[in-house]
Motif scaffolding. Sequence first.
Motif, PDB file in Angstrom:
ATOM      1  N   PHE A   1      23.958  36.760  41.960  1.00  9.31           N
ATOM      2  CA  PHE A   1      24.605  36.873  40.223  1.00  9.31           C
ATOM      3  C   PHE A   1      24.878  38.317  40.263  1.00  9.31           C
ATOM      4  CE2 PHE A   1      19.481  36.181  40.988  1.00  9.31           C
ATOM      5  CZ  PHE A   1      19.702  34.777  41.321  1.00  9.31           C
ATOM      6  N   CYS A   2      25.096  39.142  41.168  1.00  8.28           N
ATOM      7  CA  CYS A   2      26.891  40.042  41.433  1.00  8.28           C
ATOM      8  C   CYS A   2      27.012  40.485  41.939  1.00  8.28           C
ATOM      9  CB  CYS A   2      25.895  41.150  40.343  1.00  8.28           C
ATOM     10  SG  CYS A   2      24.874  41.385  38.934  1.00  8.28           S
ATOM     11  N   ASN A   3      28.286  39.457  43.333  1.00  6.69           N
ATOM     12  CA  ASN A   3      28.917  39.215  43.564  1.00  6.69           C
ATOM     13  C   ASN A   3      30.237  39.686  43.390  1.00  6.69           C
ATOM     14  OD1 ASN A   3      29.554  36.936  42.996  1.00  6.69           O
ATOM     15  ND2 ASN A   3      28.104  35.875  44.438  1.00  6.69           N
ATOM     16  N   GLY A   4      30.534  40.327  42.007  1.00  7.61           N
ATOM     17  CA  GLY A   4      32.315  40.707  41.812  1.00  7.61           C
ATOM     18  C   GLY A   4      32.201  42.412  42.362  1.00  7.61           C
ATOM     19  N   TRP A   5      33.571  42.976  41.334  1.00 12.02           N
ATOM     20  CA  TRP A   5      34.056  43.961  42.180  1.00 12.02           C
ATOM     21  C   TRP A   5      33.933  44.870  40.404  1.00 12.02           C
ATOM     22  CZ3 TRP A   5      35.918  46.951  46.055  1.00 12.02           C
ATOM     23  CH2 TRP A   5      35.977  47.849  45.962  1.00 12.02           C
TER      24      TRP A   5
ATOM     25  N   THR B   1      34.489  41.748  54.943  1.00 12.81           N
ATOM     26  CA  THR B   1      36.487  41.827  54.982  1.00 12.81           C
ATOM     27  C   THR B   1      36.847  40.740  54.248  1.00 12.81           C
ATOM     28  OG1 THR B   1      37.236  43.355  56.879  1.00 12.81           O
ATOM     29  CG2 THR B   1      38.965  42.471  55.665  1.00 12.81           C
ATOM     30  N   VAL B   2      36.991  39.473  54.553  1.00 13.50           N
ATOM     31  CA  VAL B   2      37.443  38.053  54.494  1.00 13.50           C
ATOM     32  C   VAL B   2      37.348  38.317  52.657  1.00 13.50           C
ATOM     33  CG1 VAL B   2      37.510  35.419  54.465  1.00 13.50           C
ATOM     34  CG2 VAL B   2      37.679  37.200  56.232  1.00 13.50           C
ATOM     35  N   TYR B   3      35.779  38.114  52.784  1.00 15.94           N
ATOM     36  CA  TYR B   3      35.224  38.447  50.882  1.00 15.94           C
ATOM     37  C   TYR B   3      35.765  39.179  49.866  1.00 15.94           C
ATOM     38  CZ  TYR B   3      31.854  37.656  46.974  1.00 15.94           C
ATOM     39  OH  TYR B   3      31.568  37.904  45.467  1.00 15.94           O
ATOM     40  N   MET B   4      35.861  40.392  50.194  1.00 18.30           N
ATOM     41  CA  MET B   4      36.708  40.889  49.183  1.00 18.30           C
ATOM     42  C   MET B   4      38.523  41.034  49.337  1.00 18.30           C
ATOM     43  SD  MET B   4      35.147  44.768  50.509  1.00 18.30           S
ATOM     44  CE  MET B   4      36.067  45.754  49.487  1.00 18.30           C
TER      45      MET B   4
ATOM     46  N   ILE C   1      30.386  29.769  49.658  1.00 13.83           N
ATOM     47  CA  ILE C   1      30.100  31.478  50.055  1.00 13.83           C
ATOM     48  C   ILE C   1      29.043  32.015  49.498  1.00 13.83           C
ATOM     49  CG2 ILE C   1      32.341  32.653  48.373  1.00 13.83           C
ATOM     50  CD1 ILE C   1      32.851  33.245  51.918  1.00 13.83           C
ATOM     51  N   ARG C   2      28.737  32.403  48.454  1.00 11.74           N
ATOM     52  CA  ARG C   2      27.635  32.607  47.550  1.00 11.74           C
ATOM     53  C   ARG C   2      26.773  32.437  48.275  1.00 11.74           C
ATOM     54  NH1 ARG C   2      31.670  32.554  44.595  1.00 11.74           N
ATOM     55  NH2 ARG C   2      32.762  34.277  43.225  1.00 11.74           N
ATOM     56  N   TYR C   3      26.412  31.243  48.713  1.00 11.13           N
ATOM     57  CA  TYR C   3      24.815  30.727  49.127  1.00 11.13           C
ATOM     58  C   TYR C   3      24.654  31.802  50.413  1.00 11.13           C
ATOM     59  CZ  TYR C   3      24.889  26.553  46.553  1.00 11.13           C
ATOM     60  OH  TYR C   3      25.003  25.046  45.212  1.00 11.13           O
ATOM     61  N   ILE C   4      25.132  32.310  50.966  1.00 14.49           N
ATOM     62  CA  ILE C   4      25.308  33.188  52.196  1.00 14.49           C
ATOM     63  C   ILE C   4      24.612  34.571  51.297  1.00 14.49           C
ATOM     64  CG2 ILE C   4      26.413  35.060  53.184  1.00 14.49           C
ATOM     65  CD1 ILE C   4      26.803  32.683  54.849  1.00 14.49           C
ATOM     66  N   PHE C   5      24.167  35.108  50.342  1.00 16.44           N
ATOM     67  CA  PHE C   5      23.687  35.411  49.926  1.00 16.44           C
ATOM     68  C   PHE C   5      21.878  35.040  49.275  1.00 16.44           C
ATOM     69  CE2 PHE C   5      28.229  36.838  48.015  1.00 16.44           C
ATOM     70  CZ  PHE C   5      28.128  37.936  48.549  1.00 16.44           C
ATOM     71  N   LEU C   6      22.044  33.832  49.067  1.00 16.77           N
ATOM     72  CA  LEU C   6      20.816  33.133  48.828  1.00 16.77           C
ATOM     73  C   LEU C   6      19.989  33.488  50.213  1.00 16.77           C
ATOM     74  CD1 LEU C   6      18.559  31.966  47.471  1.00 16.77           C
ATOM     75  CD2 LEU C   6      20.674  29.443  47.497  1.00 16.77           C
TER      76      LEU C   6
ATOM     77  N   TYR D   1      37.995  36.288  47.844  1.00 20.09           N
ATOM     78  CA  TYR D   1      37.741  36.205  46.811  1.00 20.09           C
ATOM     79  C   TYR D   1      37.527  37.437  45.629  1.00 20.09           C
ATOM     80  CZ  TYR D   1      35.937  32.669  49.584  1.00 20.09           C
ATOM     81  OH  TYR D   1      35.896  31.363  50.284  1.00 20.09           O
ATOM     82  N   LEU D   2      37.533  38.653  46.478  1.00 22.29           N
ATOM     83  CA  LEU D   2      37.979  39.928  45.391  1.00 22.29           C
ATOM     84  C   LEU D   2      39.354  40.486  45.210  1.00 22.29           C
ATOM     85  CD1 LEU D   2      34.891  41.528  45.726  1.00 22.29           C
ATOM     86  CD2 LEU D   2      35.011  39.790  44.498  1.00 22.29           C
ATOM     87  N   GLY D   3      39.975  39.882  45.659  1.00 17.32           N
ATOM     88  CA  GLY D   3      41.940  40.517  45.636  1.00 17.32           C
ATOM     89  C   GLY D   3      41.317  42.439  46.223  1.00 17.32           C
ATOM     90  N   LYS D   4      41.109  42.192  47.184  1.00 15.99           N
ATOM     91  CA  LYS D   4      42.056  43.730  47.225  1.00 15.99           C
ATOM     92  C   LYS D   4      41.846  43.654  48.667  1.00 15.99           C
ATOM     93  CE  LYS D   4      39.220  44.403  43.538  1.00 15.99           C
ATOM     94  NZ  LYS D   4      40.288  44.646  42.061  1.00 15.99           N
TER      95      LYS D   4
END
Length: 391
Positions: free
Chosen positions: A91-95, A30-33, A158-163, A36-39
């Motif tokens: 690599f693909c963590n946008g919307w 929820t926080v990321y969306m 925060i993107r290191y979470i996915f790694l 970070y993604l502005g949703k």
Amino acid sequence: MKNNRLKLGWLLAGNLISSTGMSFIWPLTTVYMHDYLGKTLALAGMVLLIESLIMIVGSYVGGRLYDNGKGHFWMLFTIAMSALALLALIFCNGWPAYPLLLIINGFTGAIANTIINALAASIKEFDASYIFNMMYFMANLGVVIGTLVVGFVVSINIRYIFLVTAILYIIFFLIAATKYSFENTQIVKNKSITKRKLNKKTPIGNILVIGGVLMTYLMIQIGYSQWQSNLSVYMQSLGIGLNKYSYLWTINGIIVVIGQPIIAFFDRRKPVNYFKKVYIGYGIFIIAFTSLVFARDYTHFIVSMVLVTFGEVIAFPIIPAIVDDLSSDSERGKYQGFVSISASLGHAMGPLLGGLIIGGFSYDVLFEIMVLLVMIFTCLSMGITYFKLKK
């Protein structure tokens, strides 16, 4: 001769690693969306609802695949797909890539988890209650480890979470590929006795007991999901900050991690009747949900969380053991899938139903309805169980 039988230790290790990995993802969705993604929060909630519904389908599919003798291939395939989805998130963590990959991971993870739960029940060296207690313990230990480490990783990027999550799932795949043997479930089809066992269906009486236990479990999960959603807003409305709300989950994790091994220890030495244990747990949930009606300060919320966690520790691990005990070998996967479906459906429905009741009435009415639903279904389940056991 090489012993290829499944070892509980490797099953627990895989459960710990996968649970740790997932606990990096779900608290930040929820926080990321939103941040970070502005949703909007509503859109984030819709994504989580879709993911929960997809997981329900995955749980059913996983059970059917296991029962049809295709568990080994599909377990490895779905774990690999989860790992690839998590790698793609680096690599693909946008919307809209983020929610799509999240939903793919939820679907494949649900299939793999159901197959692994059914596989765990095939281990005959230990009592089913002990196995599922330890599986539950490892899953919660993974959550504690993950939620403790995630803050440190987020502070870097925060993107290191996915790694980190992708690496953990690759390790999980390697363990499953090399250590998860399905020899326990192999069927020699040219033996008539095995054919009869394979074709044997679960008796109607057993299905009714399973249904009663799982319907009550569903009601409890609907109530439990309020803790993960609407309770945070309620506590803030009472002047209790988010940091204090998060401490409640720390308490939850500590009790589970300490309490589960103790219960498993006593289970191995003096087993308690499965039904007595599950209904004691259900009774504690009723008391815990009732206590929320009167909670107006932080101390009361701590007491309520402690009660909820004791109910969880006692009841939740024994439910798959009851289902395994009552289901036939040919339908083990299907009914283990229903256990996962009950949990996922509760988490999918709970926040929405809670929000509707709060919007139309109040938080007190929500808590009272929770108590009533769990009480009614517990009584129905106890009645069905009593007549079945008496017969």
